[in-house]
Design a protein around this motif. Structure first.
Motif, PDB file in Angstrom:
ATOM      1  N   ASN A 202       0.700  -1.317   0.052  1.00 13.91           N
ATOM      2  CA  ASN A 202       0.130  -0.131  -0.190  1.00 13.91           C
ATOM      3  C   ASN A 202       0.536   0.949  -0.113  1.00 13.91           C
ATOM      4  OD1 ASN A 202      -3.267   0.040   0.224  1.00 13.91           O
ATOM      5  ND2 ASN A 202      -1.810  -1.708   1.380  1.00 13.91           N
ATOM      6  N   LEU A 203       1.804   1.322   0.317  1.00 19.93           N
ATOM      7  CA  LEU A 203       3.288   2.221   0.811  1.00 19.93           C
ATOM      8  C   LEU A 203       3.318   3.068  -0.449  1.00 19.93           C
ATOM      9  CD1 LEU A 203       5.225   1.502   4.052  1.00 19.93           C
ATOM     10  CD2 LEU A 203       3.297   4.031   3.285  1.00 19.93           C
ATOM     11  N   ILE A 306       5.631   3.916  10.565  1.00 20.95           N
ATOM     12  CA  ILE A 306       5.140   3.010  10.499  1.00 20.95           C
ATOM     13  C   ILE A 306       4.251   2.130  11.894  1.00 20.95           C
ATOM     14  CG2 ILE A 306       5.835   2.503   8.153  1.00 20.95           C
ATOM     15  CD1 ILE A 306       7.780   0.427   9.205  1.00 20.95           C
ATOM     16  N   ALA A 344       2.181   4.756   7.714  1.00 19.78           N
ATOM     17  CA  ALA A 344       1.298   3.997   7.633  1.00 19.78           C
ATOM     18  C   ALA A 344       1.323   3.216   8.679  1.00 19.78           C
ATOM     19  CB  ALA A 344       2.225   2.804   6.561  1.00 19.78           C
ATOM     20  N   TYR A 460      -6.289  -3.667   4.757  1.00 18.04           N
ATOM     21  CA  TYR A 460      -5.458  -3.990   3.463  1.00 18.04           C
ATOM     22  C   TYR A 460      -5.606  -5.662   3.404  1.00 18.04           C
ATOM     23  CZ  TYR A 460      -2.808  -4.884   8.077  1.00 18.04           C
ATOM     24  OH  TYR A 460      -2.539  -5.631   9.332  1.00 18.04           O
ATOM     25  N   ILE A 473      -3.319   5.593   6.166  1.00 21.20           N
ATOM     26  CA  ILE A 473      -1.859   6.022   5.050  1.00 21.20           C
ATOM     27  C   ILE A 473      -2.099   7.097   4.634  1.00 21.20           C
ATOM     28  CG2 ILE A 473      -3.367   5.021   2.908  1.00 21.20           C
ATOM     29  CD1 ILE A 473      -0.724   3.541   1.894  1.00 21.20           C
TER      30      ILE A 473
END
Length: 480
Positions: A202-203, A306, A344, A460, A473
Motif C-alpha cells: 500500500n505504501l 509505520i 502507515a 489491507y 495511510i
C-alpha cells in the motif's frame, strides 16, 4: 481467586508426583499452558515465588512507577526505591528525547489545550477500564441506549460507506518471502507475513516507497530518482522489528529507528545489523513520552512512520508524535513535519482506546457524542473480534433488524440494557463492533486530513486473515 486455588492445588499434586525430579529451589506453581513448573526461586520458607505466593491481607495499590503490578500500601515507600522499572525511568530521563506525557493528549474537550512545555502528568486522567465501560452501559436506560445505537447507525451510514479493499502483495516481497522459505530463515507466521507485505504494498501504491526491484531494472533513470525519497523509517510499537526487516530488505532503507517500550527476545536486530549500509537505532521508550524533534540522528532526515497493530491509544500517541506542536506556534497547533515523507499505521484493539489520548475529540463532539458514549463505542468494538471469522463480515442488516425490535419494545425491556446486550446474537454483536471500529478510525483519518495530508483508510487484508484489518495511510499533500 477460584482459578488461583485450582492452580495451587494442581501445583501441590504435581510437586508430590515429581518431587524426585524437580529441583528443590524452584517455585512449585504449575503452569498449565507451558506444562511445567515456574522457574523462579521461592521466597523465604514458602514453596512459591513472589508472583505465585498467596497474597497478604491488606490494601493493594498500583505501583506509581509501573502500574502493571500492585504492591501493599504499607510497602509502597520501600518498593518505589527498588522497582525494576525505576532504573529504566531514571536512565530515560537523561535522554533529551524523553518528555513525560508529551504525546498523551488532554482529558479536556479541546484537543490541543495542552500548551507546549506543560507536563501532562500534572493533569492525570484515570484510565477507564473495560469493566467501567461495561458498567456504564448497563446503567443506561433503554431509551438512552437506543439513542446511542441510533447515533452509531447514523454516523456509520454518513461517513463509513466508501472504505475500499486494498489487499497487496508486491513482487519484491513475494520474491523475498520465497527466498526466506528456501533458506528457512523466516521466523514469522504466514498471516503476519501477508499483513506486512500488504502494508508495504500500500505504501508503494501510494507513491511513498520504491522497491529495490524497480530500482534495479530502472537503469534509464537518474541515480537520485532511483533512491527512496524516505531514507529513514520509524517503526512505532516495533516489537521484534519484523515489519522493518522486510521493509529494509525490499526497499533499501538506510536508517531504521525501532520504538518499543518492552524488551523482546528473538528480535530482527541481529539480522538488520549484518547490513553494513543500514543504521539501526532502538529506542526503548513509551511512545507517549517520545519527543521526535529531540532525536539528534533524525534532524533534517526525511522519514516514514509505520506501525503494525498499534493497540488502542498507541495509534493516537504515534500520530501525535509525528506531528508535534511547533515551538514557534503560540496557539499550540500541530504542524506537519517538514521531514515526514509518509505514514502507515495498522490499527487494532480499539477497545483499549481512551478519551484523553484520542486525537480527534472534536469529531465526536461535533456529532453530538459525549465522552461517555465514546467509551461505550470502544467497548462495543471488542465484539468485532470475539467471533469466528472463517467467513466474511456479518451482515449489517442483522444488526439493524435487532435494533428496530429494541426500539419498538422501548421500556418494555424491563430487564434493562444488560439483558439486551446478553440477548444479542454473535453475528449482530460483531456487526455493531465493526461499525464502531470504523467510526473511531474515521475520526483519525479526518484528523490527518485536517493537517493537510493526503490520507486514506483501507482494508489491507481480508477479515478471514485478520479482523483487525484497518490501515491508515498518509503523505504530505505536495508529495512528488
Amino acid at each position: 481467586m477460584f482459578a488461583r486455588s485450582i492452580a495451587v492445588s494442581l501445583s501441590l499434586c504435581f510437586s508430590e508426583r515429581y518431587s524426585g525430579i524437580m529441583e528443590t529451589k524452584r517455585c512449585n506453581f504449575w503452569l498449565p499452558n507451558k506444562k511445567r513448573f515456574c522457574a523462579n526461586s521461592p521466597i523465604g520458607d514458602s514453596l512459591y515465588c513472589g508472583n505465585h505466593n498467596s497474597r497478604s491481607e491488606g490494601q493493594w495499590i498500583p505501583c506509581p512507577i509501573d502500574p502493571s503490578h500492585s504492591v501493599l500500601e504499607e510497602n509502597l515507600k520501600s518498593h518505589v526505591k527498588r522497582c525494576p522499572l525505576l532504573k529504566q525511568v531514571q536512565s530515560l530521563s537523561l535522554h533529551p528525547f524523553y518528555r513525560k506525557g508529551i504525546n498523551a493528549g488532554s482529558d479536556g474537550e479541546q484537543e490541543d489545550k495542552e500548551v507546549l512545555g506543560v507536563d501532562d502528568s500534572r493533569l492525570p486522567a484515570k484510565t477507564v477500564s473495560s469493566e467501567m465501560k461495561r458498567n456504564a452501559l448497563h446503567n443506561m436506560s433503554v431509551p438512552e441506549f437506543c439513542n446511542l445505537l441510533e447515533k452509531i447507525e447514523s454516523i456509520h451510514e454518513s461517513f463509513c460507506k466508501d472504505i475500499q479493499d486494498s489487499f497487496q502483495m508486491p513482487e519484491v516481497c513475494r520474491m523475498w518471502i520465497k527466498t526466506g522459505e528456501e533458506n528457512r530463515k523466516l521466523p514469522f507466521q504466514e498471516k503476519h507475513i501477508m499483513q506486512q507485505a500488504s502494508i508495504l504494498g500500500n505504501l508503494e501504491n501510494f507513491g511513498i516507497l520504491r522497491s529495490s526491484l524497480n530500482r534495479k531494472f530502472s537503469k534509464s533513470e537518474e541515480p537520485d530518482k532511483q533512491e527512496n525519497p524516505v531514507p529513514a523509517v520509524i517503526e512505532f510499537g516495533a516489537g521484534r522489528g519484523y515489519l522493518t526487516q522486510m521493509l529494509a530488505d525490499c526497499y533499501g532503507i538506510k536508517s531504521v529507528f525501532l520504538v518499543e517500550r518492552k524488551s523482546y527476545k528473538l528480535k530482527a536486530d541481529r539480522t538488520l545489523r549484518q547490513n553494513d549500509s543500514l543504521r539501526l537505532e532502538r529506542l526503548r521508550i513509551d511512545i507517549e513520552d517520545l519527543d521526535l524533534t529531540a532525536v539528534e540522528s533524525l534532524h533534517g532526515v526525511p522519514f516514514l512512520a509505520i506501525g503494525k497493530h498499534l493497540c488502542g491509544a498507541a495509534t493516537d500517541l504515534a500520530m501525535r508524535c509525528c506531528f508535534p506542536v511547533s515551538k514557534d506556534n503560540d496557539g499550540g497547533q500541530r504542524d506537519v513535519s517538514k521531514n515526514l515523507g509518509g505514514l502507515a499505521i495498522a490499527t487494532c484493539c480499539h477497545h483499549l482506546c481512551q478519551w484523553k489520548h484520542y486525537t480527534n475529540k472534536r469529531y465526536f463532539l461535533d456529532l453530538g457524542m459525549t465522552k461517555e458514549e465514546f467509551h461505550a463505542i470502544t467497548w462495543f468494538t471488542s465484539w468485532a473480534v470475539d467471533a469466528n471469522h472463517g467467513s466474511d463480515l456479518p451482515d449489517a442488516t442483522d444488526f439493524r433488524s435487532h435494533f428496530q425490535s429494541i426500539k419498538e419494545q422501548g421500556d418494555g425491556y424491563v430487564d434493562g440494557v444488560e439483558k439486551i446486550l446478553a440477548d444479542m446474537e454473535a453475528p449482530k454483536r460483531a456487526a455493531l463492533g465493526f461499525k464502531c471500529k470504523w467510526i473511531i478510525d474515521m475520526g483519525r483519518l479526518m484528523w490527518l486530513r485536517e493537517l493537510g495530508l493526503d490520507a486514506e483508510l483501507v482494508k489491507y487484508v481480508p477479515p478471514t486473515l485478520s479482523p483487525e484489518n484497518h490501515l491508515l495511510i498518509a503523505r504530505p499533500a505536495n508529495y512528488l
